[in-house]
Design an enzyme around this catalytic site. Structure first.
Site, PDB file in Angstrom:
ATOM      1  N   GLU A  10      -3.709   4.119   2.150  1.00 28.43           N
ATOM      2  CA  GLU A  10      -3.890   4.448   3.559  1.00 28.43           C
ATOM      3  C   GLU A  10      -3.831   5.971   3.701  1.00 28.43           C
ATOM      4  O   GLU A  10      -2.991   6.618   3.067  1.00 28.43           O
ATOM      5  CB  GLU A  10      -2.770   3.808   4.403  1.00 28.43           C
ATOM      6  CG  GLU A  10      -2.905   4.098   5.902  1.00 28.43           C
ATOM      7  CD  GLU A  10      -1.788   3.459   6.742  1.00 28.43           C
ATOM      8  OE1 GLU A  10      -0.758   3.035   6.162  1.00 28.43           O
ATOM      9  OE2 GLU A  10      -1.942   3.397   7.976  1.00 28.43           O
ATOM     10  N   HIS A  26       0.838  -1.209   0.000  1.00 28.46           N
ATOM     11  CA  HIS A  26       0.000   0.000   0.000  1.00 28.46           C
ATOM     12  C   HIS A  26       0.868   1.253   0.000  1.00 28.46           C
ATOM     13  O   HIS A  26       2.075   1.195   0.210  1.00 28.46           O
ATOM     14  CB  HIS A  26      -0.987   0.017   1.176  1.00 28.46           C
ATOM     15  CG  HIS A  26      -0.388   0.153   2.552  1.00 28.46           C
ATOM     16  ND1 HIS A  26      -0.106  -0.919   3.365  1.00 28.46           N
ATOM     17  CD2 HIS A  26      -0.007   1.246   3.261  1.00 28.46           C
ATOM     18  CE1 HIS A  26       0.390  -0.498   4.521  1.00 28.46           C
ATOM     19  NE2 HIS A  26       0.476   0.827   4.481  1.00 28.46           N
TER      20      HIS A  26
END
Lengths: 134, 134
Positions: A130, A79
């Site tokens: 995120e 991520h």
């Protein structure tokens, strides 16, 4: 909305080997390994000049990266974390635009002790995003 | 050896839609689309405070990201580019340590007009690494 890239997270099956590779072969500055049992990972920070890479190894039976490593046994980019000023405002703006926030939609305290949310990768072209309030 | 993170590259199947998503939903500053036929991609730069994301769409029959998108039809993180001061010294040091440089081993001129090399992802835990001399 998006501020700095806080980190790029890379899931690896063998944290000690990956740490040695970044330190000894790529010549990067790496931290000690930090077990974060409440997040289900052990993390090593690779400090670059303008951001950092986080090497993640599963910790415990409920690790959030176990499924990813089952699909990608050699590891891979997991991520990207972007900083935001106001995570609740960001969440509301994203939800209003139709983007899906993972989990309950309430920010949790992330690995750096700050509120975080994750966005559904299918809404962002296969990239798990995120958001961290800083 | 590793300096700044120059960019994180994300391969996408629909560059216009991805650009709109980063601009309108994530509120990021995005560039115009730039076709780079000699590199087989069209690129949009997402400018963050400390680095950039590059959204890549295949261009032409020989695009280097076609196979990646066949495996990852919705898109995904493709590579990380790190800056180095001396790409030939970096290459020699990496080769001596047993890391595989892709292609002929000779740097090519990359999308930013500077010498680049790619390292085999199997030698770096599933992450495709680009080195760019700056």
């Amino acid at each position: 909305m998006l501020g700095r890239v806080n980190h790029i997270a890379i899931a690896v099956p063998d944290l000690a080997a990956a740490t040695a590779s970044y330190r000894d072969i790529l010549g990067a500055h790496v931290s000690q390994a930090q077990p974060l049992p409440e997040h289900g990972v052990t993390v090593v920070f690779v400090e670059l000049e303008n951001t950092k890479v986080e090497l993640l190894e599963p910790l415990g039976a409920e690790s959030p990266i176990t499924a990813f490593l089952a699909k990608n046994p050699t590891g891979g980019m997991h991520h990207i974390c972007y900083e935001v000023v106001d995570i609740l405002a960001a969440r509301d703006q994203l939800s209003a635009a139709g983007a899906r926030v993972l989990g309950s939609g309430e920010p949790k305290i992330g690995a750096h002790g700050k509120p975080v949310l994750f966005l559904h990768p299918k809404d962002f072209f296969g990239t798990l995003i995120e958001l961290e309030q800083v």
